[in-house]
Design a protein around this motif. Structure first.
Motif, PDB file in Angstrom:
ATOM      1  N   LEU A  78      46.272  48.102  38.559  1.00 51.85           N
ATOM      2  CA  LEU A  78      47.141  47.207  38.973  1.00 51.85           C
ATOM      3  C   LEU A  78      48.080  46.720  38.095  1.00 51.85           C
ATOM      4  CD1 LEU A  78      44.250  44.390  40.161  1.00 51.85           C
ATOM      5  CD2 LEU A  78      45.190  46.318  41.587  1.00 51.85           C
ATOM      6  N   GLN A  81      52.478  42.283  37.807  1.00 48.71           N
ATOM      7  CA  GLN A  81      52.675  41.369  38.717  1.00 48.71           C
ATOM      8  C   GLN A  81      51.276  40.962  39.827  1.00 48.71           C
ATOM      9  OE1 GLN A  81      56.127  42.103  41.303  1.00 48.71           O
ATOM     10  NE2 GLN A  81      56.320  40.079  41.996  1.00 48.71           N
ATOM     11  N   VAL A  82      50.861  42.325  40.223  1.00 49.18           N
ATOM     12  CA  VAL A  82      49.663  42.175  41.034  1.00 49.18           C
ATOM     13  C   VAL A  82      48.425  41.427  40.316  1.00 49.18           C
ATOM     14  CG1 VAL A  82      47.955  43.436  42.351  1.00 49.18           C
ATOM     15  CG2 VAL A  82      50.255  44.026  42.018  1.00 49.18           C
ATOM     16  N   GLN A  83      48.420  41.795  39.064  1.00 46.66           N
ATOM     17  CA  GLN A  83      47.116  41.047  38.235  1.00 46.66           C
ATOM     18  C   GLN A  83      47.489  39.580  38.163  1.00 46.66           C
ATOM     19  OE1 GLN A  83      46.359  42.739  34.356  1.00 46.66           O
ATOM     20  NE2 GLN A  83      47.424  44.565  34.773  1.00 46.66           N
ATOM     21  N   ALA A  85      49.281  37.785  40.366  1.00 45.04           N
ATOM     22  CA  ALA A  85      48.940  37.210  42.056  1.00 45.04           C
ATOM     23  C   ALA A  85      47.672  37.051  42.131  1.00 45.04           C
ATOM     24  CB  ALA A  85      49.736  38.204  42.703  1.00 45.04           C
ATOM     25  N   LEU A  86      46.696  38.222  41.801  1.00 41.18           N
ATOM     26  CA  LEU A  86      45.463  38.191  41.990  1.00 41.18           C
ATOM     27  C   LEU A  86      44.687  36.938  41.282  1.00 41.18           C
ATOM     28  CD1 LEU A  86      42.652  39.314  43.330  1.00 41.18           C
ATOM     29  CD2 LEU A  86      42.681  41.135  41.440  1.00 41.18           C
ATOM     30  N   ASP A 179      43.348  38.427  51.891  1.00 37.65           N
ATOM     31  CA  ASP A 179      44.089  39.213  51.129  1.00 37.65           C
ATOM     32  C   ASP A 179      43.596  39.827  50.223  1.00 37.65           C
ATOM     33  OD1 ASP A 179      43.530  36.905  49.923  1.00 37.65           O
ATOM     34  OD2 ASP A 179      45.483  36.136  49.357  1.00 37.65           O
ATOM     35  N   LEU A 183      43.621  44.003  49.934  1.00 39.04           N
ATOM     36  CA  LEU A 183      44.132  45.012  48.883  1.00 39.04           C
ATOM     37  C   LEU A 183      42.863  45.889  48.400  1.00 39.04           C
ATOM     38  CD1 LEU A 183      45.850  45.353  46.225  1.00 39.04           C
ATOM     39  CD2 LEU A 183      44.488  43.329  45.198  1.00 39.04           C
TER      40      LEU A 183
END
Length: 311
Positions: A78, A81-83, A85-86, A179, A183
């Protein structure tokens, strides 16, 4: 689907390895020859017992991955940015959802923030209790700082596992967050995200050696790490692998490793990546002041462990 004893003790070999890393000083981890740190090694330099999956376009070959254990390790899965957001979805939204059980529920009633808000929206200095004990003679009320800094250790998503009875209740569970489900299932296409535990660790915390055998499914387990590094030991019988898992990495336990023994003997302080160190600063809508909590993640590891309920 195997039927394994929930109460069976782990083999001596993995308990020995676990104790070794539980006692090891963090400064010695970098020089330990048995500990595999994936992101510091080139693909060519990896030990023969480790096969690193760079992309999961399809189900990897289970037999040949790791000493016939079936363990898939995906470093840096990941991006930053994805980390972030998660984390926001797990800890702002899902941790603040009254439908999701936590370790606190066994001894406390929790006062949740308003809908669409977060525990992190509360002032860190507040002395108002957010958790009141079921038995005031045994436990004391908890402020939001006490709750989030140390006392909150896990929350569940989807099917709500009962850790006392070691089973899933028959009542209808809250829906698994769409969501997060989308993913994970887009990456791990052979496992449906139906139940999960979100673990919150601080340095000094551990997860004892165990097997995940409560589900009636042999589909793979998905484990995603965020924040500080963790030492992860996993094995079947006398075959034990020790990994240093870093933020954004994933471990997929499938095939024979689906029911492997595993545990976390150490969280490595001071290793949260720069991209997450200030979290939750800037992670919620702009009208909420999170300055009180800026840097909370610098001393934490959050692990998302997801499983399928039925074959």
């Amino acid at each position: 689907m195997q039927h394994l004893d929930l109460h069976e003790r782990p083999p001596e070999q993995i308990r020995h390895v676990y104790k070794k890393y539980q006692k090891m000083k963090p400064a010695h981890l970098d020089t330990d020859e048995d500990l595999v740190t994936l992101t510091s090694l080139s693909h060519a330099a990896l030990p023969d017992r480790v096969h690193v999956v760079r992309e999961l376009d399809a189900e990897p070959d289970i037999v040949s991955v790791l000493t016939k254990v079936g363990l898939h390790i995906i470093p840096s899965l990941l991006p930053a940015q994805v980390q972030s957001a998660l984390l926001s979805r797990l800890l702002h939204r899902d941790l603040s959802n009254p439908a999701h059980l936590t370790n606190i529920h066994a001894h406390y009633n929790i006062t949740y923030p308003p809908a669409q808000s977060s525990f992190f929206a509360l002032p860190r200095s507040s002395q108002d209790p957010v958790a009141t004990p079921l038995d005031p003679n045994i436990h004391k009320p908890l402020t939001v700082a006490q709750l989030l800094d140390k006392k909150m250790r896990w929350t569940t998503l989807g099917h709500q596992y009962d850790w006392t009875a070691k089973t899933y209740p028959e009542s209808r569970p809250p829906p698994f967050p769409v969501d997060i489900k989308t993913l994970l299932e887009s990456i791990f296409t052979h496992t449906k995200a139906e139940a999960a535990i979100v673990n919150l660790y601080s340095p000094g915390d551990t997860l004892s050696v165990h097997r995940d055998v409560a589900e009636a499914s042999s589909h793979g387990l998905v484990s995603v790490s965020l924040g500080c590094d963790a030492v992860f030991v996993v094995g079947t019988g006398d075959k034990v692998l020790s990994l240093r898992i870093q933020s954004g990495c994933a471990v997929y336990m499938s095939g024979p490793s689906r029911f492997a023994w595993h545990g976390v003997p150490q969280i490595v302080a001071g290793t949260c990546p720069p991209c997450l160190q200030d979290w939750p600063g800037g992670s919620l809508h702009e009208s909420v002041d999170l300055d009180d909590w800026k840097g909370w993640m610098a001393g934490k590891r959050v692990n998302l462990n997801v499983r399928q309920m039925w074959d």
